[in-house]
Design a protein around this motif. Sequence first.
Motif, PDB file in Angstrom:
ATOM      1  N   VAL A  98       0.812  -1.307  -0.165  1.00  0.00           N
ATOM      2  CA  VAL A  98      -0.071   0.121  -0.045  1.00  0.00           C
ATOM      3  C   VAL A  98       0.906   1.416  -0.002  1.00  0.00           C
ATOM      4  O   VAL A  98       0.638   2.219  -0.517  1.00  0.00           O
ATOM      5  CB  VAL A  98      -0.862   0.107   1.188  1.00  0.00           C
ATOM      6  CG1 VAL A  98      -1.546   1.215   1.226  1.00  0.00           C
ATOM      7  CG2 VAL A  98      -1.917  -1.108   1.016  1.00  0.00           C
ATOM      8  N   GLY A  99       1.914   1.243   0.811  1.00  0.00           N
ATOM      9  CA  GLY A  99       2.763   2.418   1.026  1.00  0.00           C
ATOM     10  C   GLY A  99       3.510   2.769  -0.498  1.00  0.00           C
ATOM     11  O   GLY A  99       3.724   3.921  -0.589  1.00  0.00           O
ATOM     12  N   ALA A 100       3.774   1.769  -1.208  1.00  0.00           N
ATOM     13  CA  ALA A 100       4.446   1.875  -2.367  1.00  0.00           C
ATOM     14  C   ALA A 100       3.681   1.892  -3.455  1.00  0.00           C
ATOM     15  O   ALA A 100       4.198   2.673  -4.704  1.00  0.00           O
ATOM     16  CB  ALA A 100       5.575   0.583  -2.466  1.00  0.00           C
ATOM     17  N   GLY A 101       2.365   1.731  -3.348  1.00  0.00           N
ATOM     18  CA  GLY A 101       1.474   1.713  -4.584  1.00  0.00           C
ATOM     19  C   GLY A 101       0.447   2.689  -4.672  1.00  0.00           C
ATOM     20  O   GLY A 101      -0.297   2.878  -5.384  1.00  0.00           O
ATOM     21  N   VAL A 102      -0.070   3.189  -3.384  1.00  0.00           N
ATOM     22  CA  VAL A 102      -0.999   4.484  -3.154  1.00  0.00           C
ATOM     23  C   VAL A 102      -0.743   5.732  -3.359  1.00  0.00           C
ATOM     24  O   VAL A 102       0.530   5.882  -2.841  1.00  0.00           O
ATOM     25  CB  VAL A 102      -2.093   4.087  -2.173  1.00  0.00           C
ATOM     26  CG1 VAL A 102      -3.241   4.894  -1.904  1.00  0.00           C
ATOM     27  CG2 VAL A 102      -2.449   2.342  -2.230  1.00  0.00           C
ATOM     28  N   HIS A 103      -1.356   6.484  -3.799  1.00  0.00           N
ATOM     29  CA  HIS A 103      -0.884   7.907  -4.165  1.00  0.00           C
ATOM     30  C   HIS A 103      -0.598   8.870  -3.019  1.00  0.00           C
ATOM     31  O   HIS A 103       0.339   9.324  -2.668  1.00  0.00           O
ATOM     32  CB  HIS A 103      -1.328   8.217  -5.201  1.00  0.00           C
ATOM     33  CG  HIS A 103      -1.820   7.603  -6.563  1.00  0.00           C
ATOM     34  ND1 HIS A 103      -0.973   6.888  -6.943  1.00  0.00           N
ATOM     35  CD2 HIS A 103      -3.178   7.170  -6.684  1.00  0.00           C
ATOM     36  CE1 HIS A 103      -1.678   5.827  -7.737  1.00  0.00           C
ATOM     37  NE2 HIS A 103      -2.941   6.159  -7.749  1.00  0.00           N
ATOM     38  N   ASP A 104      -1.946   9.054  -2.216  1.00  0.00           N
ATOM     39  CA  ASP A 104      -1.831  10.276  -1.297  1.00  0.00           C
ATOM     40  C   ASP A 104      -1.722   9.906   0.128  1.00  0.00           C
ATOM     41  O   ASP A 104      -2.075   8.314   0.279  1.00  0.00           O
ATOM     42  CB  ASP A 104      -3.240  10.903  -1.271  1.00  0.00           C
ATOM     43  CG  ASP A 104      -3.597  12.049  -0.498  1.00  0.00           C
ATOM     44  OD1 ASP A 104      -2.662  13.138  -0.629  1.00  0.00           O
ATOM     45  OD2 ASP A 104      -4.031  11.753   0.653  1.00  0.00           O
ATOM     46  N   VAL A 105      -1.024  10.552   1.165  1.00  0.00           N
ATOM     47  CA  VAL A 105      -0.872   9.693   2.467  1.00  0.00           C
ATOM     48  C   VAL A 105      -2.235   9.454   3.101  1.00  0.00           C
ATOM     49  O   VAL A 105      -2.334   8.501   3.555  1.00  0.00           O
ATOM     50  CB  VAL A 105      -0.046  11.093   3.105  1.00  0.00           C
ATOM     51  CG1 VAL A 105       0.272  10.276   4.568  1.00  0.00           C
ATOM     52  CG2 VAL A 105       1.371  11.153   2.604  1.00  0.00           C
ATOM     53  N   GLY A 106      -3.224  10.293   3.027  1.00  0.00           N
ATOM     54  CA  GLY A 106      -4.438   9.997   3.661  1.00  0.00           C
ATOM     55  C   GLY A 106      -5.118   8.666   2.843  1.00  0.00           C
ATOM     56  O   GLY A 106      -5.539   7.771   3.885  1.00  0.00           O
ATOM     57  N   GLN A 107      -4.942   8.669   1.850  1.00  0.00           N
ATOM     58  CA  GLN A 107      -5.507   7.459   1.046  1.00  0.00           C
ATOM     59  C   GLN A 107      -4.466   5.929   1.636  1.00  0.00           C
ATOM     60  O   GLN A 107      -5.168   4.837   1.632  1.00  0.00           O
ATOM     61  CB  GLN A 107      -5.448   7.353  -0.422  1.00  0.00           C
ATOM     62  CG  GLN A 107      -6.142   8.504  -0.948  1.00  0.00           C
ATOM     63  CD  GLN A 107      -6.219   8.956  -2.445  1.00  0.00           C
ATOM     64  OE1 GLN A 107      -4.801   8.452  -3.000  1.00  0.00           O
ATOM     65  NE2 GLN A 107      -6.857   9.620  -2.945  1.00  0.00           N
ATOM     66  N   VAL A 108      -3.365   6.174   1.768  1.00  0.00           N
ATOM     67  CA  VAL A 108      -2.306   5.113   2.234  1.00  0.00           C
ATOM     68  C   VAL A 108      -3.105   4.648   3.909  1.00  0.00           C
ATOM     69  O   VAL A 108      -3.196   3.590   3.791  1.00  0.00           O
ATOM     70  CB  VAL A 108      -0.998   5.599   2.401  1.00  0.00           C
ATOM     71  CG1 VAL A 108      -0.366   4.579   3.174  1.00  0.00           C
ATOM     72  CG2 VAL A 108      -0.432   5.703   0.901  1.00  0.00           C
ATOM     73  N   VAL A 109      -3.181   5.774   4.436  1.00  0.00           N
ATOM     74  CA  VAL A 109      -3.603   5.402   5.996  1.00  0.00           C
ATOM     75  C   VAL A 109      -4.962   4.626   5.972  1.00  0.00           C
ATOM     76  O   VAL A 109      -5.257   3.623   6.408  1.00  0.00           O
ATOM     77  CB  VAL A 109      -3.635   6.782   6.444  1.00  0.00           C
ATOM     78  CG1 VAL A 109      -4.493   6.610   8.081  1.00  0.00           C
ATOM     79  CG2 VAL A 109      -2.316   7.481   6.751  1.00  0.00           C
ATOM     80  N   ALA A 110      -5.995   5.122   4.838  1.00  0.00           N
ATOM     81  CA  ALA A 110      -7.146   4.606   4.831  1.00  0.00           C
ATOM     82  C   ALA A 110      -7.126   3.234   4.402  1.00  0.00           C
ATOM     83  O   ALA A 110      -8.054   2.337   4.860  1.00  0.00           O
ATOM     84  CB  ALA A 110      -8.077   5.447   3.761  1.00  0.00           C
ATOM     85  N   THR A 111      -6.159   3.198   3.813  1.00  0.00           N
ATOM     86  CA  THR A 111      -6.103   1.469   3.245  1.00  0.00           C
ATOM     87  C   THR A 111      -5.348   0.606   3.892  1.00  0.00           C
ATOM     88  O   THR A 111      -5.928  -0.647   4.004  1.00  0.00           O
ATOM     89  CB  THR A 111      -5.513   1.451   1.720  1.00  0.00           C
ATOM     90  OG1 THR A 111      -5.943   2.670   0.681  1.00  0.00           O
ATOM     91  CG2 THR A 111      -5.473   0.269   0.820  1.00  0.00           C
TER      92      THR A 111
END
Length: 322
Positions: free
Chosen positions: A180-193
């Motif tokens: 998730v950290g390497a593939g999702v774009h926004d920091v908030g979206q990373v946290v949510a995922t």
Amino acid sequence: MPGLAVAAGAAAFAWLVHLGVPALPLLTIAVAAGIVTGQVPGLRPALDGPLRPGLAFSARTLLRAGIVLLGLKLSLSDIVGLGWVTIASTVAVVVLTFVGTLGLGRALRLPGHEPLLIASGFAICGASAIGAMAATVRARDEEQARPVALVTLCGTLAIAVLPALWHPLGLTAVQFGHWVGAGVHDVGQVVATAQIAGQAALAVAVVVKLTRVLMLAPMVAITAGVVRRRQTDAAGPRPAIVPLFIVGFLVAVLVRTFVPVPEAVLEAADLVQTTLLAMALFALGSSIRVAALLHTGWRALVTGLASWALVAVLAYGAVLLG
């Protein structure tokens, strides 16, 4: 002032929605609110008239200030703790996604700076990277519309799609966080995922993501250097080799790394940074006209979806290497 007041009100609205539905990232809500506002015919005269100066100030100046404060989230010691294999693979994901997306966007003949902005958003850190790169190359607000819409769309879809693939891909919780950290774009979206997989996954996801955020500085500096060499004196003033707000971002990273900043100061800075970015992303979203995107943006959509798939595959490969 009217435009700033509207942007601030939108940021407050995004906060309230996020508090009510924590799974929705605050900055994603802000962008979405801007996009929805921009589609209301009765509001467009105000958005393009008396509100435009304040919204433009939010989309540019406040965005840059928010990026500077974003540096206070980064500690070099946390990044070093990932190990050289994870750091190297994360950097490789950023570079390969950036180059691949840029090449595809140009092959599909996207206009102006759109290939560069889409590549920056998907490879580095979402709409914040788009704004930083747009400021560096002096891209028009219209050129940012499709990239911001695409990176918001794909990042939001990732919140639902990646968890569904977690177990079928045979990943542990920590590996899922890395992916998730390497593939999702926004920091908030990373946290949510990543939070779905627990605190260990979330911790790894955030540090890996912030390692990608750190790549913002060299990528912007390299781009500024290329643009500077290409521009002639007749084309206007050349961009700085390293934009001032990127220098501020790096200073903030060094402060967080080497200065014992009180936790209360970090929390206050995080609040201000999130508010500034929410205002800026609402302003960017309000300039998007969905009808025009649907009519002329199929090539940008193909580029964005292909980039989303590329970064997910490369990130998965980095997880397996780690």
